[in-house]
Motif scaffolding. Structure first.
Motif, PDB file in Angstrom:
ATOM      1  N   UNK A 168      -6.290  -6.289  12.628  1.00 59.83           N
ATOM      2  CA  UNK A 168      -5.417  -6.308  11.458  1.00 59.83           C
ATOM      3  C   UNK A 168      -4.986  -4.892  11.101  1.00 59.83           C
ATOM      4  N   UNK A 169      -3.703  -4.749  10.749  1.00 57.79           N
ATOM      5  CA  UNK A 169      -3.197  -3.471  10.301  1.00 57.79           C
ATOM      6  C   UNK A 169      -3.066  -3.429   8.793  1.00 57.79           C
ATOM      7  N   UNK A 170      -2.644  -2.283   8.297  1.00 64.46           N
ATOM      8  CA  UNK A 170      -2.456  -2.112   6.860  1.00 64.46           C
ATOM      9  C   UNK A 170      -1.180  -1.327   6.612  1.00 64.46           C
ATOM     10  N   UNK A 171      -0.442  -1.731   5.594  1.00 63.68           N
ATOM     11  CA  UNK A 171       0.810  -1.068   5.230  1.00 63.68           C
ATOM     12  C   UNK A 171       0.701  -0.486   3.827  1.00 63.68           C
ATOM     13  N   UNK A 172       1.056   0.782   3.690  1.00 60.31           N
ATOM     14  CA  UNK A 172       1.193   1.413   2.382  1.00 60.31           C
ATOM     15  C   UNK A 172       2.687   1.539   2.116  1.00 60.31           C
TER      16      UNK A 172
END
Length: 541
Positions: free
Chosen positions: A328-332
């Motif tokens: 899983x990735x994360x976006x700011x």
């Protein structure tokens, strides 16, 4: 049509969630079947013979040096240039491609590794009522789906979490992400969903807990950009395109058009970077697909040509894998200066980036310390204080140059639209500039449509939708098991070969096998921490 209405209803009414899930599962199977049919249809429509054996570089150079005139000469072996070559050769056009370095050695191998429609572009399209950006997102989502279908060994859907720290942002972001799903329509990878604070921390335990409200998860694609670029180029070569790396264009060739009396581009003088030998490649049409170096080739054509590209440097850093979950990735979406930052799992590590800074293409881009520190600061902002983010955790960094199309009214590169333009000069040079990785295929199609029309070539319509790329045929998610069983490879090595070479992995495995031995395990690693292995080749004496 019935499904479209049902999907539309369940997107707005929560009580239809179970029906939507059932409908989506049925539709997913339908879309897989349609994709298989599209692959068969695409391959049958291509008139060129698919070669089992790839010509050597020497053989390719010999073809380029021949006196026969090509229909198309593409300058640039990145994603767009390789896509143009594949589009051209599958239209039954005699095609050549030259690249002055390695294929994908520039921008195409220095991306964020995402195949995406552009969530932030959709936000701009809605907030500013910008139809052009909306259509760019819709096109990119279509191309995202196609790229995942034609190279499944090199790409896969990736869930990306968007953490929310203010209550009012939860419905705002949810609506935006749902709009992203709706624009994708039947090509939506998986439906986005909302997570509670507890569930978000279970999936991403290193997140900052204070003030966390919850999170939204949506899906985009992730791919091995360098290998994808090479797969496109190799597919073009298998269909008959003459391609050569380390072959630099010195200047363009021109001749006088007897009808108009104007000078027209008719090829290029090339130099073999290895031997230093120069030779001419003649072509009815020359396509400039050199990314951030677009303007240098345009000025070979005419020094008076104005610049049409505004290069922008995007820096990424590689940090240890424990900074993000494996899947899983994360976006700011709102950093301190308005840029978007991703944290993405990649090769058991974590990629963090990117920056967006104006740059100069005359020098090789080097990651600047301030860009690295900016990314580290944003990482710290989203991670728990218990996790100490240190400068020494940066294992690697790279800087890629985005060939953004200049907007005359723009004062900074963040607001430049990543759309593309196809330009044809008075001398007939066709230039494709701008765009992004995800839309390489549609950019190539549009470029070849313009080239065929301008130069009155005999090529038909594009055949590349659904056309499987190098290694995609005969690949399956469990193929690596046969590599383990048949060649005694370690599981990690077998998985690496399968995901890198696809159906061609068996040919590579044979090169790693010692003749007459099956066990113990063969395929000696070059470095113990990585699945790269020694190759054995037979040398004639």
């Amino acid at each position: 049509m019935a499904f479209r209405k049902a999907a539309k209803g369940t997107a707005l009414v929560g009580s239809g969630a179970l029906a939507a899930l059932y409908g989506l599962s049925q539709f997913s199977e339908y879309r897989r079947n349609q994709a298989r049919l599209a692959h068969v249809e695409a391959a049958e429509q291509v008139q060129m013979t698919h070669q089992d054996e790839l010509p050597s570089r020497q053989a390719q150079l010999a073809t380029l040096k021949s006196t026969e005139e090509f229909d198309i000469l593409v300058i640039g072996g990145g994603a767009t240039g390789s896509g143009c070559a594949l589009d051209a050769v599958t239209r039954n056009l005699k095609t050549a491609l030259v690249e002055r370095n390695d294929f994908s050695s520039g921008t195409s191998s220095r991306s964020t590794k995402l195949i995406h429609g552009g969530v932030r572009y959709l936000q701009k399209a809605i907030m500013k009522f910008d139809y052009e950006q909306y259509m760019m997102v819709k096109e990119a989502l279509h191309e995202r789906s196609n790229l995942l279908d034609i190279a499944p060994h090199l790409s896969a859907p990736l869930p990306i979490m968007l953490p929310v720290y203010k209550w009012w942002q939860l419905p705002y972001y949810w609506l935006g992400i749902k709009m992203y799903d709706l624009v994708a329509g039947s090509q939506c990878l998986k439906s986005s969903y909302v997570l509670s604070k507890t569930k978000a921390l279970e999936l991403f335990p290193m997140l900052k807990k204070d003030k966390l409200v919850g999170a939204i998860v949506y899906y985009d694609g992730q791919h091995n950009d360098a290998r994808m670029n090479l797969a496109i180029a190799l597919t073009a070569a298998r269909y008959g395109a003459a391609i050569a790396n380390y072959t630099e264009v010195v200047h363009l060739l021109k001749k006088t058009d007897p009808q108009t009396g104007r000078k027209r581009v008719c090829g290029a003088r090339c130099r073999d970077q290895i031997t230093g030998q120069e030779f001419d490649v003649r072509a009815k049409c020359v396509i400039n697909a050199t990314g951030p170096f677009t303007d240098s080739v345009r000025k070979m054509d005419d020094q008076r040509n104005p610049n049409i590209c505004q290069p922008s440097a995007g820096v990424h850093i590689v940090i240890p894998g424990y900074y993000s979950p494996d899947n899983m990735g994360l976006l700011d979406p709102a950093t301190s200066d308005g840029r978007v930052i991703f944290f993405l799992p990649w090769e058991k590590m974590t990629i963090a980036g990117t920056t967006d800074t104006p740059t100069d293409v005359t020098a090789h881009p080097i990651p600047m310390e301030e860009d690295i520190n900016f990314i580290l600061t944003e990482v710290r902002n989203y991670l728990s204080p218990d996790v100490e983010v240190r400068r020494g955790d940066v294992l690697a960094a790279w800087s890629g140059i985005r060939p953004l199309v200049t907007d005359p009214s723009s004062k900074d590169t963040q607001s430049i639209c990543r759309n593309h333009i196809v330009n044809i000069s008075e001398s007939g040079l066709v230039t494709i500039a701008g765009g992004k990785w995800t839309t390489y295929r549609s950019m190539a199609e549009e470029t070849l449509d313009a080239a065929v029309k301008e130069h009155k070539l005999s090529g038909g319509p594009s055949q590349t939708v659904g056309l499987m790329l190098e290694g995609a045929k005969d690949w399956s998610p469990t193929m690596y098991i046969r590599l383990v069983q048949d060649y005694g490879l370690e599981i990690e090595v077998a998985q690496h070969l399968a995901s890198t070479y696809g159906g061609r992995a068996f040919e590579v495995a044979k090169m790693a096998q010692v003749t007459g031995k099956r066990w113990p395990i063969v395929g000696k690693r070059l470095v113990s921490e990585f699945p790269y292995i020694e190759m054995f080749t037979m040398v004639a004496t």
